[in-house]
Design a protein around this motif. Structure first.
Motif, mmCIF file in Angstrom:
data_model
loop_
_atom_site.group_PDB
_atom_site.id
_atom_site.type_symbol
_atom_site.label_atom_id
_atom_site.label_comp_id
_atom_site.label_asym_id
_atom_site.label_seq_id
_atom_site.Cartn_x
_atom_site.Cartn_y
_atom_site.Cartn_z
ATOM 1 N N CYS A 77 -5.338 6.354 0.133
ATOM 2 C CA CYS A 77 -4.221 5.541 -0.356
ATOM 3 C C CYS A 77 -3.794 4.497 0.667
ATOM 4 O O CYS A 77 -3.474 3.356 0.321
ATOM 5 C CB CYS A 77 -3.031 6.439 -0.693
ATOM 6 N N ARG A 83 0.818 -1.217 0.000
ATOM 7 C CA ARG A 83 0.000 0.000 0.000
ATOM 8 C C ARG A 83 0.852 1.266 0.000
ATOM 9 O O ARG A 83 0.317 2.369 -0.034
ATOM 10 C CB ARG A 83 -0.926 0.013 1.215
ATOM 11 N N THR A 137 -2.973 0.639 -5.792
ATOM 12 C CA THR A 137 -2.499 -0.497 -4.993
ATOM 13 C C THR A 137 -3.452 -1.681 -5.045
ATOM 14 O O THR A 137 -3.252 -2.666 -4.323
ATOM 15 C CB THR A 137 -2.339 -0.077 -3.518
ATOM 16 N N SER A 189 -5.554 3.198 3.305
ATOM 17 C CA SER A 189 -6.536 2.282 3.883
ATOM 18 C C SER A 189 -7.732 1.975 2.999
ATOM 19 O O SER A 189 -8.558 1.141 3.367
ATOM 20 C CB SER A 189 -7.062 2.877 5.205
ATOM 21 N N ALA A 242 -4.828 -2.586 -1.516
ATOM 22 C CA ALA A 242 -3.997 -3.308 -0.545
ATOM 23 C C ALA A 242 -4.272 -2.869 0.884
ATOM 24 O O ALA A 242 -4.254 -3.688 1.809
ATOM 25 C CB ALA A 242 -2.519 -3.115 -0.883
ATOM 26 N N GLY A 243 -4.514 -1.581 1.092
ATOM 27 C CA GLY A 243 -4.744 -1.088 2.448
ATOM 28 C C GLY A 243 -5.927 -1.750 3.122
ATOM 29 O O GLY A 243 -5.901 -2.009 4.332
#
Length: 434
Positions: A291, A205, A299, A293, A302-303
């Motif tokens: 970005c 992330r 990403t 979470s 991913a968060g």
């Protein structure tokens, strides 16, 4: 790593359109202009819920609560959080560079430094009050869960502000019903699901592409000329200060003041910042959290997957507790950095739907202040009926009824079997990372 959205394309389109419609009617900029404190985002004081809860279907009674929440109001975190702005303003004052308002700001900063130094990140009295109030409302709204000699199991991360938040809720519950029994713990043993920093998604992330996108975004929203000229009486000096991080350090002091007892003694600092500056500060914070979470396309979300272990444990605990006649409540206390990705992973209120880009987050209704003020929490309230085998569940986000992308014929209630299947589907679709 692929990104997974656990519902049909039609459902996705519907859920994405809804935030667009809502945002067009109630833009975040308008909301923040009306109430600057919304721009405090994760430093926002916990809002007392005002909406009435929908009564359960006839015959259904609450019997179990599964809760995951954040600690209450705290002091600023970070090295030099207090010393750097104090030193900068003290030097400016010695040179005669502060306006009358600037000298008032220096007095506020000094008081925060004197009271908050060596307390960085610690729970404030307001934070304790927030959790006692949450526990009291939980008890009053769902008395059946806490009736008699029932049990409450509480877990916290190992951070002291979370532990104290937990203890304040338990003390309040004990005062309301002395027959309650408790287990409470804060151990590294549980950190794999309470705050999983070892997750392989942690690195994914925070890629260079994410850093570059945030840097470019922030540069487009980084003008604090009005604030600096309100504090400093010398334009050239203010311009030099613009090249430092003083503006954001003063913004952090501004938004944290409301979380301390000093709020009763000093004028708020929001007047330093113009409407645009307040909004720009929030935009940068909001982009960062999206970005870190949220369902960031760069990403592949991913968060959100940082909370896969929490969801596994949440589901396993629920499976066990619903077998019991009177399981009571399970309370878990962590951080905004864990509550937000949990909300996004579950796609509560559509927060797990990807937006088109950082520049459109506000337009497309992704506003983090709706999720994670101080003491934010997610509550799953379970209901059963003596006449029906079916278990219902209602989701509360900050004690207000929330939605999941799960079909239901009894909104805002859901059939637990449907929610359970949805959670299992989410977990089975977590991308594998080597």
């Amino acid at each position: 790593m692929k990104h997974f959205l656990p519902y049909s394309l039609s459902a996705v389109l519907c859920l994405i359109i809804i935030p667009f419609i809502s945002a067009s009617a109630q833009q975040t900029r308008t909301e923040i202009a009306k109430d600057q404190r919304l721009a405090a985002a994760n430093y926002r004081d916990y809002p007392t819920p005002t909406k009435a809860l929908t009564p359960a279907p006839a015959g259904y009674q609450p019997f179990y609560i599964s809760h995951y929440g954040r600690h209450g109001s705290r002091w600023l975190i970070g090295p030099n959080a207090f010393d750097k702005p104090y030193a900068a303003l003290t030097k400016a004052d010695s040179l005669g560079k502060l306006t009358p308002r600037g000298r008032e700001v220096l007095a506020t900063v000094k008081a925060m430094r004197d009271n908050g130094r060596s307390r960085e990140g610690e729970l404030t009295p307001l934070g304790a009050e927030q959790h006692r109030a949450i526990a009291k409302r939980m008890y009053e709204h769902f008395p059946q869960v806490f009736a008699g000699k029932t049990h409450v199991d509480a877990r916290s991360t190992v951070v002291i502000r979370c532990i104290l938040s937990m203890e304040n809720e338990l003390l309040q519950l004990a005062a309301l019903n002395p027959q309650l029994t408790f287990t409470h713990d804060a151990s590294y043993h549980d950190m794999y699901f309470m705050n999983d920093q070892e997750s392989p998604f942690n690195k994914l992330r925070n890629t260079q592409a994410v850093k570059d996108s945030l840097k470019a975004f922030n540069e487009r929203h980084n003008d604090f000329t009005h604030m600096l000229r309100t504090v400093f009486n010398d334009t050239a000096y203010a311009n030099r200060m613009a090249k430092t991080d003083l503006a954001f350090r003063l913004w952090n002091m501004c938004i944290d003041l409301d979380n301390t007892e000093l709020r009763h003694h000093f004028k708020p600092l929001y007047d330093l910042f113009s409407t645009d500056e307040t909004y720009n500060a929030w935009l940068q914070n909001n982009a960062y959290w999206y970005c870190a979470s949220g369902p960031n396309k760069i990403t592949n979300g991913a968060g959100m997957y940082m909370q896969a272990n929490l969801l596994r444990r949440f589901l396993a605990d629920a499976d066990s507790c619903v077998q019991l006649q009177h399981p009571g409540a399970q309370l878990r206390f962590a951080h905004e950095s864990t509550v937000l990705p949990f909300v996004c992973l579950l796609n509560i209120n559509g927060f797990g739907n990807p937006r088109s880009g950082l520049d459109n987050l506000d337009k497309e209704g992704w506003a983090s202040y709706r999720v994670f003020p101080m003491a934010c929490n997610v509550q799953f309230i379970f209901y059963r009926s003596a006449k029906h085998n079916d278990i219902l569940v209602k989701i509360l986000l900050n004690e207000e009824e929330a939605t999941l992308p799960v079909k239901t014929d009894c909104a805002p209630y859901y059939h637990w079997n449907d929610v359970r299947a949805y959670m299992q589907h989410l977990l089975s679709s977590v991308p594998h990372v080597d």
